[in-house]
Design an enzyme around this catalytic site. Structure first.
Site, PDB file in Angstrom:
ATOM      1  N   GLY B 103       0.814  -1.206   0.000  1.00  0.00           N
ATOM      2  CA  GLY B 103       0.000   0.000   0.000  1.00  0.00           C
ATOM      3  C   GLY B 103       0.850   1.259   0.000  1.00  0.00           C
ATOM      4  O   GLY B 103       2.004   1.249  -0.432  1.00  0.00           O
ATOM      5  N   GLY B 105       2.419   3.070   2.248  1.00  0.00           N
ATOM      6  CA  GLY B 105       3.698   3.044   2.934  1.00  0.00           C
ATOM      7  C   GLY B 105       4.736   2.261   2.151  1.00  0.00           C
ATOM      8  O   GLY B 105       5.884   2.704   1.973  1.00  0.00           O
ATOM      9  N   THR B 126      -4.396  -2.337  -1.950  1.00  0.00           N
ATOM     10  CA  THR B 126      -5.200  -1.698  -0.916  1.00  0.00           C
ATOM     11  C   THR B 126      -6.632  -2.194  -0.995  1.00  0.00           C
ATOM     12  O   THR B 126      -7.285  -2.071  -2.024  1.00  0.00           O
ATOM     13  CB  THR B 126      -5.210  -0.156  -1.056  1.00  0.00           C
ATOM     14  N   ASP B 128      -8.901  -0.820   0.622  1.00  0.00           N
ATOM     15  CA  ASP B 128      -9.729   0.384   0.734  1.00  0.00           C
ATOM     16  C   ASP B 128      -9.867   1.141  -0.575  1.00  0.00           C
ATOM     17  O   ASP B 128     -10.681   2.051  -0.661  1.00  0.00           O
ATOM     18  CB  ASP B 128      -9.119   1.333   1.770  1.00  0.00           C
ATOM     19  N   ARG B 266     -29.024  -1.871  15.914  1.00  0.00           N
ATOM     20  CA  ARG B 266     -27.922  -2.786  16.164  1.00  0.00           C
ATOM     21  C   ARG B 266     -26.752  -2.463  15.246  1.00  0.00           C
ATOM     22  O   ARG B 266     -26.954  -2.023  14.109  1.00  0.00           O
ATOM     23  CB  ARG B 266     -28.364  -4.238  15.893  1.00  0.00           C
ATOM     24  N   MET B 273     -12.816 -10.231   7.963  1.00  0.00           N
ATOM     25  CA  MET B 273     -13.429 -11.047   6.931  1.00  0.00           C
ATOM     26  C   MET B 273     -13.316 -10.404   5.557  1.00  0.00           C
ATOM     27  O   MET B 273     -13.230 -11.096   4.547  1.00  0.00           O
ATOM     28  CB  MET B 273     -14.906 -11.125   7.273  1.00  0.00           C
TER      29      MET B 273
END
Lengths: 342, 342, 342, 342
Positions: B103, B105, B126, B128, B266, B273
């Site tokens: 990623g 870094g 990544t 994300d 909730r 996962m």
């Protein structure tokens, strides 16, 4: 603004997500109303409609199929077909414009209707990813995922029995599903319409895999043809009633491989499973975005255009520019994958 | 040509497919050899290697995780770190060049090493999707698919009990997973780091959904922050030991919604996962292509570059250009999705 | 104690979990050693073995296929076959006893070998669930799950096009997969070998569904035969080479339905996909327990027995008692399901 | 015959399949009519009903959740509760009998109502498989499958980083989900309420796995308690507001393991995902059969009974006999699994 929606041609995961996206965007942003034409152009030609509003589209983005139904009717044929009749039907129904979701035939018809002054916008739909003008079309990702899961399953059985497996995926004219599902499942050869191969080349890959002690896994598009021979159908011979024998190319290929290499070979036609059922998350997002963009295209009166994916963006392109030729697998993409063969 | 491979940072579906793609392309096309550095930069710094050849990578394209292991070691730190030591270690191991898969870094470190004259090529990784220079990175599609399946499941329970459900997905700095899984699952609100919202806005969406008789489904990125307030962590208060209380933003948000709206609420943190297990077919194809292209970049000596997806093509871009800023969700993409809220 | 393991007959999800269960139980509890015979009885007859210990079975419980390979070799045939040769081969290899994992043929052979004084224990394996003596056998649950997912997908396409779909599942002699996948997917008719039906009855269900405006979904076992007619194969006619035409019963049935009812009908043979790939959690648990119990049976010298599921318990039963007749679908179970037809 | 249907307690995959099975069997075989009580006993107590016929249940067998809604209302409480009021409400609605689908509380209430002369039949519902009188209950198989898929994913990340992962599954009082998903995923230890263990025992397993170079995977039931210590909740301490700190047992266990063994450890609470979404094929079949059998029980006036699975058969048992004690994991089943630990 009262927009007619229709889905035409073969089933494709994501149709309902397009419908939902168009309706929610149209209702909330452009104050539009919607009407659904049932069973593709047939509904438009025959004035067969269903009510569609925000309640109708609740939860359908996750569902396979199309709530509108589909067919392969050509809007230029039949007594009630053609631009003049369609314009009249639309007028009677108070429908100003149409969002037509379909493949090459549908989009070509949409363009011709737009040329004739009817307000039509297109959304490209093809499992096979054979339409130009868009990086990918919805349904393709789901088809590749389903095919990949099936090939993963077939592989373990091939290995248990030291067999060759020939998995046949969709793709009558282009090999995208085979290319992607073959790469994803680590196939030892991928056979596509754009790249005819001889049976000798194919058996070469098969034997090379066998010689390494492994079970050969081949993925073949339904439209693959052998190089230097008449088309695949000619291999199929005729049955007792002088009709071409049924069955896919994999059912021809597997026995040919077995005969030439001595490796027990099995075929599996994956079939319609690839075009039904819940869309993948990728296709739900793409289809929703395309549907929303189609509502915008109507609002902006971009008649004769279709929505398309370019990179990460949804854009509007001219149907005439987009659909003039098939989106085939470029040779460079095939060569890239072929490094992994054998 | 002897290439060192390393995977660094958090786990990501597709790492093994990158490794397989690079090795098969390097071996077959460029006559390269490979060595694996174990546990990211740590393996390079400490000279901890494993043998990697075409047999090692058999069948791994379908597997989650990384056969090389990973860690968050910084190659510039420690006694044996830094360009001079690394150059020496590489020389001792007979390694000419490095493919670093990681990623922000990792890629920044790769660029710094390249600036210091070490032969490094990067592959962006990544979950994300927060890296610039590439349309999407591998692992993201799998994460979105897993999150979408989980949210689909959580929804039915919310509806059975007329509850509000707040599903928390990955995304510390950018909201891509929330945006896509939220759109795919038909969420009633999507909360992302790029778009702070007040609790009043959020409760407005929740109440509007409840008033239509439905169960509100919210998807929130772990890095979401409330508008006009200190960052989310400040809401968490301190526990009995004066440490910040554990738990994600969804665990703060759900009780706030319940308190203000009276709707039973909730939370569910989807967690790791999302970053483990088998890659989707999409990610297998993308990762394989990126790995193959990285082997080409090494062959072409494009040090300091990384491979990237642009449209349907894999290209080579300068790490320096690509990684200088986060790939955040553009406001237009959020607004597009927000039409579907409430 | 040195135990030989073999897997024989068609592939089945859970074979590797049986192997892992037997090895870990044998090694840890009974201080046993293991050797694998490759490709079923062939490995035993030819003395073709592979090393198997606790490291060999690491992680295989989740994998499809069998690490030992399989074949349909009969241990009583061939020059090296028969009890005397096998006893000699076992003695040379230092193998005291055998765990044979397989279907009816395998278990019958195991019983005959046990009768001849060879130390054999059986584990029942059948995708079709056609073995007596056990409530269910491993692999069946996975096959039903895969078939159900496929039928769910086929259904949406049938509905989009108002078509009838005929999905063909495994089951040459018994209809369990069709019964369970048909119930699970809400099929409008289930056709199994135990319950011949006339084409008129079948078309009656199809038309009743169509008349309610829905798309008929039929699930048919490969071994289904029409009532009051010669067996299904006789319907298939001969091809141009005077051989029976290829293709499953669904490929005969769909055009018959279309011709008689006028409803466009499509067939899909699900095929080998049903027997490959990762086992379901249910099958992993069952297979692991059966494998462990088989190691116990060896320890207890219960030669000629097989392990079996009864309710929630794993028990040991005589192969002779268990395998003497097919586990067919009882009429009461079919009638129960038939309430849901039409 | 006019039957009231209700679903009570926590969500469970298969509720809709029970409803569909009961309605189709009742309508087609027993000429019954149905009415749905909304949100469990609350609907019965308050006379809040919805129309339910064969059209209502179309296609719902595949869907998660319950079309009737659910709640935890006790029918003996409140102004309108209790047998006399309920009898009156039923009479006003023309409802002769009730099929109550629920867990221990629901079934106990059903039995008490039957004792008071109200015509009630029960269908056991429990994700946790904690009800006696039935081999398995619907929903459990789906929960195990979801948990297993999640643990398979978590494992690869644990291995990439050499971490210990502690996956927390449902099971407040019994360990069935942990036992089955742990066996299916090849967990290195399974911790269940029935088998308290000390932290030393647990760390022993973890270290043994680490010493073999692997990443320890632990599966723990939410109701697990440490041996020789107060219950798990007491470990959780109090938060700043003097309330027990939130979070599951896995969130206590992971840091304890990390502190004692030095192995980086992460926890993941799988949560409500386990009880929502589409049922597995196994659960669809079981739930459909139970629903059909419940309609038969009403027809046969077996008040105070519940339907149950015994081996491969659906039987009718007395609620009083079935529910008097929890269906805990027998020590023999735990010991069987424990052979695989470490």
């Amino acid at each position: 603004m009262r927009i007619g929606l229709l889905t035409s041609g073969g089933d494709c995961p994501g149709l309902n997500a397009v419908i939902r996206g168009a309706v929610l965007k149209g209702v909330r942003t452009h104050d539009a109303e919607f009407v659904g034409f049932r069973y593709g152009w047939r509904g438009l030609v025959e004035g067969d409609t269903m009510h569609v509003d925000r309640h109708t589209v609740r939860g359908i983005g996750r569902q396979g199929g199309t709530i509108l139904g589909s067919s392969r009717t050509n809007p230029f044929e039949g007594e009630k077909g053609g631009p003049d009749n369609i314009r009249k039907t639309m007028s009677e129904l108070g429908v100003d414009s149409i969002i037509a979701i379909g493949g090459e035939g549908t989009l070509t018809a949409a363009r011709r209707l737009a040329d004739a002054g009817i307000n039509v916008v297109g959304v490209p739909k093809t499992i096979d990813n054979d339409l130009g003008g868009t990086d990918y079309s919805f349904g393709f990702d789901t088809a590749v995922e389903i095919a990949t899961e099936a090939i993963d399953r077939l592989r373990t059985t091939a290995e248990s029995h030291q067999r060759c497996i020939v998995a046949e995926v969709m793709g009558r004219h282009v090999g995208w599903i085979a290319l992607h599902s073959g790469m994803a499942s680590g196939a030892h050869a991928i056979l596509i319409p754009e790249q005819p191969k001889t049976i000798d080349e194919i058996c070469g890959w098969v034997e090379s895999v066998r010689d390494r002690g492994r079970a050969p896994v081949l993925v073949v598009s339904e439209g693959f043809k052998f190089a230097g021979m008449e088309d695949a159908h000619s291999h199929k011979g005729l049955d007792a009633f002088n009709r071409p024998r049924l069955g896919g190319i994999s059912e021809i290929l597997a026995p040919m491989i077995e005969e030439r290499t001595g490796i027990e070979s099995r075929s599996q036609v994956l079939g319609h499973m690839q075009r039904g059922g819940e869309p993948s998350a990728y296709d739900r997002v793409l289809a929703t975005r395309l549907g929303m963009a189609a509502a915008d295209s109507v609002h902006q009166q971009q008649w004769g255009s279709m929505v398309a994916l370019r990179g990460t963006e949804i854009v509007s392109v001219s149907i005439a520019d987009a659909v003039h030729e098939l989106n085939t697998v470029p040779a460079a993409r095939y060569d890239e994958a072929a490094i992994l063969f054998g």
